[in-house]
Enzyme design. Structure first.
Site, PDB file in Angstrom:
ATOM      1  N   GLY A  44      17.893  71.785  75.877  1.00  0.00           N
ATOM      2  CA  GLY A  44      17.818  70.662  76.871  1.00  0.00           C
ATOM      3  C   GLY A  44      19.137  70.028  77.023  1.00  0.00           C
ATOM      4  N   GLY A 187      31.387  54.166  87.785  1.00  0.00           N
ATOM      5  CA  GLY A 187      30.587  55.191  88.578  1.00  0.00           C
ATOM      6  C   GLY A 187      29.107  55.166  88.336  1.00  0.00           C
ATOM      7  N   GLU A 208      36.193  48.396  86.451  1.00  0.00           N
ATOM      8  CA  GLU A 208      36.497  49.546  87.539  1.00  0.00           C
ATOM      9  C   GLU A 208      37.822  49.802  88.102  1.00  0.00           C
ATOM     10  OE1 GLU A 208      34.956  52.431  88.599  1.00  0.00           O
ATOM     11  OE2 GLU A 208      36.432  52.699  89.896  1.00  0.00           O
ATOM     12  N   THR A 273      32.586  55.030  80.417  1.00  0.00           N
ATOM     13  CA  THR A 273      31.905  56.076  81.188  1.00  0.00           C
ATOM     14  C   THR A 273      32.938  56.264  82.379  1.00  0.00           C
ATOM     15  OG1 THR A 273      30.896  53.997  82.306  1.00  0.00           O
ATOM     16  CG2 THR A 273      29.457  55.330  80.452  1.00  0.00           C
ATOM     17  N   GLY A 275      34.021  59.458  83.126  1.00  0.00           N
ATOM     18  CA  GLY A 275      34.005  60.855  83.646  1.00  0.00           C
ATOM     19  C   GLY A 275      33.780  61.859  82.609  1.00  0.00           C
ATOM     20  N   ASP A 316      28.069  72.118  84.569  1.00  0.00           N
ATOM     21  CA  ASP A 316      29.427  71.277  84.495  1.00  0.00           C
ATOM     22  C   ASP A 316      30.593  71.981  84.091  1.00  0.00           C
ATOM     23  OD1 ASP A 316      27.661  69.137  84.775  1.00  0.00           O
ATOM     24  OD2 ASP A 316      27.737  68.236  83.009  1.00  0.00           O
ATOM     25  N   HIS A 448       0.707  56.311 105.820  1.00  0.00           N
ATOM     26  CA  HIS A 448       0.882  54.792 106.075  1.00  0.00           C
ATOM     27  C   HIS A 448      -0.061  54.052 105.077  1.00  0.00           C
ATOM     28  CE1 HIS A 448       1.723  51.092 107.796  1.00  0.00           C
ATOM     29  NE2 HIS A 448       0.399  50.808 107.674  1.00  0.00           N
TER      30      HIS A 448
HETATM   31  P1  FAD Z   1      24.914  70.482  79.085  1.00  0.00           P
HETATM   32  O1  FAD Z   1      23.603  69.804  79.650  1.00  0.00           O
HETATM   33  O2  FAD Z   1      26.059  69.838  79.043  1.00  0.00           O
HETATM   34  O3  FAD Z   1      24.415  71.445  78.317  1.00  0.00           O
HETATM   35  C1  FAD Z   1      25.399  72.549  77.582  1.00  0.00           C
HETATM   36  C2  FAD Z   1      24.815  72.975  76.163  1.00  0.00           C
HETATM   37  O4  FAD Z   1      25.596  73.860  75.623  1.00  0.00           O
HETATM   38  C3  FAD Z   1      24.790  71.676  75.350  1.00  0.00           C
HETATM   39  O5  FAD Z   1      23.404  71.636  74.719  1.00  0.00           O
HETATM   40  C4  FAD Z   1      25.735  72.234  73.886  1.00  0.00           C
HETATM   41  O6  FAD Z   1      25.138  71.847  72.797  1.00  0.00           O
HETATM   42  C5  FAD Z   1      25.642  73.602  74.119  1.00  0.00           C
HETATM   43  N1  FAD Z   1      26.873  74.280  73.897  1.00  0.00           N
HETATM   44  C6  FAD Z   1      28.265  74.013  74.103  1.00  0.00           C
HETATM   45  N2  FAD Z   1      29.120  74.727  73.586  1.00  0.00           N
HETATM   46  C7  FAD Z   1      28.576  75.667  73.105  1.00  0.00           C
HETATM   47  C8  FAD Z   1      28.852  76.821  72.282  1.00  0.00           C
HETATM   48  N3  FAD Z   1      29.953  77.236  71.975  1.00  0.00           N
HETATM   49  N4  FAD Z   1      27.748  77.563  71.604  1.00  0.00           N
HETATM   50  C9  FAD Z   1      26.391  77.391  71.870  1.00  0.00           C
HETATM   51  N5  FAD Z   1      26.121  76.181  72.589  1.00  0.00           N
HETATM   52  C10 FAD Z   1      27.011  75.379  73.266  1.00  0.00           C
HETATM   53  N6  FAD Z   1      22.631  64.687  86.162  1.00  0.00           N
HETATM   54  C11 FAD Z   1      21.786  64.660  87.353  1.00  0.00           C
HETATM   55  O7  FAD Z   1      21.622  65.400  88.108  1.00  0.00           O
HETATM   56  N7  FAD Z   1      20.870  63.295  87.514  1.00  0.00           N
HETATM   57  C12 FAD Z   1      20.961  62.080  86.602  1.00  0.00           C
HETATM   58  O8  FAD Z   1      20.271  61.340  86.650  1.00  0.00           O
HETATM   59  C13 FAD Z   1      22.182  62.222  85.408  1.00  0.00           C
HETATM   60  N8  FAD Z   1      22.106  61.263  84.792  1.00  0.00           N
HETATM   61  C14 FAD Z   1      22.866  61.302  83.710  1.00  0.00           C
HETATM   62  C15 FAD Z   1      23.376  60.522  82.668  1.00  0.00           C
HETATM   63  C16 FAD Z   1      24.098  60.313  81.701  1.00  0.00           C
HETATM   64  C17 FAD Z   1      24.026  59.305  80.657  1.00  0.00           C
HETATM   65  C18 FAD Z   1      24.980  61.440  81.738  1.00  0.00           C
HETATM   66  C19 FAD Z   1      25.991  61.737  80.460  1.00  0.00           C
HETATM   67  C20 FAD Z   1      24.787  62.760  82.441  1.00  0.00           C
HETATM   68  C21 FAD Z   1      23.860  62.370  83.392  1.00  0.00           C
HETATM   69  N9  FAD Z   1      23.728  63.688  84.390  1.00  0.00           N
HETATM   70  C22 FAD Z   1      22.773  63.433  85.615  1.00  0.00           C
HETATM   71  C23 FAD Z   1      24.552  64.896  84.258  1.00  0.00           C
HETATM   72  C24 FAD Z   1      23.899  66.027  83.675  1.00  0.00           C
HETATM   73  O9  FAD Z   1      23.225  65.536  82.354  1.00  0.00           O
HETATM   74  C25 FAD Z   1      24.509  67.355  83.597  1.00  0.00           C
HETATM   75  O10 FAD Z   1      25.126  67.509  84.931  1.00  0.00           O
HETATM   76  C26 FAD Z   1      23.855  68.435  83.091  1.00  0.00           C
HETATM   77  O11 FAD Z   1      23.597  68.199  81.900  1.00  0.00           O
HETATM   78  C27 FAD Z   1      24.772  69.764  83.041  1.00  0.00           C
HETATM   79  O12 FAD Z   1      24.162  70.806  82.517  1.00  0.00           O
HETATM   80  P2  FAD Z   1      24.545  71.920  81.825  1.00  0.00           P
HETATM   81  O13 FAD Z   1      23.497  72.762  81.449  1.00  0.00           O
HETATM   82  O14 FAD Z   1      25.851  72.604  82.601  1.00  0.00           O
HETATM   83  O15 FAD Z   1      25.359  71.323  80.694  1.00  0.00           O
END
Ligand code: FAD
Length: 469
Positions: A44, A187, A208, A273, A275, A316, A448
């Site tokens: 997740g 942000g 900010e 927070t 970035g 990300d 509506h």
């Molecule tokens: P991640 O969710 O970061 O998952 C990466 C996974 O890789 C992690 O579980 C990590 O443990 C694992 N990992 C890392 N390195 C290794 C390795 N070497 N081997 C095995 N596993 C590894 N986005 C939205 O669209 N809407 C929102 O409302 C929103 N709210 C947010 C609120 C907060 C407080 C935060 C912090 C972020 C929010 N985001 C939101 C952004 C969103 O969470 C991210 O854009 C999203 O999680 C990116 O998904 P990802 O799969 O790229 O990476």
């Protein structure tokens, strides 16, 4: 490979079990590939465990508390002795929201016959990786890999995480609502959590660096949130540079500079927070020959392919907005590209949402962006105050704006500041995707009373034949 270590052969290995990773793994498995997903922490990822979902749960709890505490009177409902048991809030957030979703992810992966491996993955070369877990390790030989290792909060000088200096993950895990909370960075994450904690009873100050709260949104949208923030008693200090946090055990002193003068705040916690940074340092990119840019992000082509043709990256760790829905969209494209489907990303309509009070949402181009692209466009703005459903919800602040071409009213962008913006924006995203014009939306029958009616109303406005304004 270590002597005696037999490599497991797979079609596709996915590194990271966040929204990018687990979606990629399931889609690749649906395309008949043998897939292994490796996650070092929790399935997740950030979004489900410490991001999108738990933050929205706290936002909901804040709304419920405020509704019971002060807003119920408006509707003739008397409430007495309203109390917040924040430990219960946290328990609900974890057990009924986060755990439900993360166990659902595990079930979906299993149902799709994806092998789940707990461990930290490191690429050995462009066809091999090792997954290490508590002293044991396994080598995998793959045809394709998808990197989805996500991102982590940025730490700034003078604000070392620990104790009373927390990141968003710490902010979501507090066991008590702080009396005073300072947030560095206004942000989306800072503004959302600031709003949530203010609703839960904290005195919130946001510092900010730029000249505006929520700098990625347009001024008139942000104004709607600022008005609501003022009502909640949130202080927003702009053009201020955070300098240092001094943890005094019982409190934290936050120093910042504004107009050349040093100022200070005392608070229970300071949450930074500002970035996020991609997790691309320790995953063996060099061994596999994968290039990164100056920000540590992995450049990819329009199918998510890195410079090494059998290795893809999504979410990300690649350039673009750090959003969960962008990650899962890219994940499906990459998984399908690996499966030889003719697919490519199209970022024309990525909705952006801030779950503030009220919500902000934007999709496609703003007026300025459209003009910069040389488009001849006009803006049409319709207020929520003229929408019956918004009034009946007692949430009539804000507006919806369409950006349409002058010649044929084709929708190229939309911005919403108001109740339900996060849902309303989906229809407009589809409209942009389908190249619809204002007439298509105006002639679509909306129920509506509903918030969705603002879309037909604003479209009629764009056509010059508005009924309700
Ligand atoms: P991640 O969710 O970061 O998952 C990466 C996974 O890789 C992690 O579980 C990590 O443990 C694992 N990992 C890392 N390195 C290794 C390795 N070497 N081997 C095995 N596993 C590894 N986005 C939205 O669209 N809407 C929102 O409302 C929103 N709210 C947010 C609120 C907060 C407080 C935060 C912090 C972020 C929010 N985001 C939101 C952004 C969103 O969470 C991210 O854009 C999203 O999680 C990116 O998904 P990802 O799969 O790229 O990476």
């Amino acid at each position: 490979m270590v002597v005696g270590d037999f490599a497991v052969k797979v079609d596709t290995v996915v590194i990271g079990g966040g929204v990018g990773g687990y979606v990629a793994a399931i889609r690749a498995a649906q395309m008949k590939q043998k897939v292994v997903i490796i996650e070092k922490d929790k399935l997740g990822g950030v979004c489900l465990n410490v991001g999108c979902i738990p933050s929205k749960a706290l936002i909901t709890a804040g709304h419920k508390y405020q509704d019971a505490l002060s807003k119920a009177e408006t509707f003739g409902v008397s409430t007495e002795g309203v109390k917040l048991d924040f430990m219960k809030t946290q328990e609900w957030k974890q057990t009924k929201v986060v755990n439900k979703l993360t166990s659902g992810v595990q079930m979906l992966l299993k149902k799709n016959k994806v092998e789940i491996v707990k461990g930290e993955a490191v690429l050995v070369d462009d066809h091999t990786l090792r997954a290490v877990n508590e002293g044991s390790a396994q080598t995998y030989e793959f045809k394709h890999a998808i990197i989805a290792t996500g991102s982590r909060p940025i730490e700034i000088p003078g604000f070392k995480f620990g104790g009373r200096v927390i990141d968003s993950t710490g902010g979501l895990a507090l066991t008590k609502v702080p009396k005073k909370l300072v947030i560095i960075g206004g942000g989306v994450i800072g503004a959302e959590l600031g709003g949530a904690y203010a609703n839960l009873g904290a005195e919130v100050t946001i510092i900010e660096g730029s000249s505006q709260l929520l700098p990625t949104y347009e001024k008139d949208m942000v104004k709607v949130v600022e008005t609501e923030f003022k009502e909640k008693g949130i202080t927003v200090v702009t053009n201020a540079m955070a300098k240092e946090a001094i943890d005094n055990d019982e409190s934290v002193t936050v120093k910042y500079e504004m107009d050349g003068k040093e100022e200070a705040f005392e608070a229970d916690y300071v949450m930074v927070t500002v970035g996020r940074r991609p997790n691309t340092e320790d995953i063996g990119l060099e061994q596999a020959g994968i290039a990164v840019n100056e920000r540590g992000l992995i450049p990819v082509d329009n199918q998510g392919r890195t410079n090494i043709s059998n290795i893809f990256a999504v979410g990300d760790v690649v350039p673009g907005p750090a959003l969960a829905h962008k990650a899962s969209y890219e994940a499906k494209i990459a998984a399908e590209a690996i499966s030889d489907r003719k697919v490519a990303v199209d970022y024309k309509a990525i909705p952006l949402v801030a779950y503030t009070d009220p919500e902000l949402a934007s999709v496609g181009l703003t007026m300025n962006e459209a003009k910069e692209k040389g488009l001849d466009v006009k803006a049409s703005k319709f207020p929520f105050a003229a929408n019956g459903r918004a009034l009946s919800l007692a949430k009539s602040e804000g507006f919806i704006r369409l950006v349409t071409t002058v010649k044929d009213n084709i929708l190229v962008g939309a911005q919403i500041a108001g109740v339900g913006a996060s849902d309303i924006v989906s229809e407009l995203t589809l409209a942009i995707e389908c190249g619809m014009n204002a007439e298509d939306i105006a002639l679509t029958i909306h129920p509506h009373p509903s918030l969705g009616e603002v879309m037909s109303d604003v479209s009629e406005l764009a056509l010059g034949i508005p009924i309700h304004i």
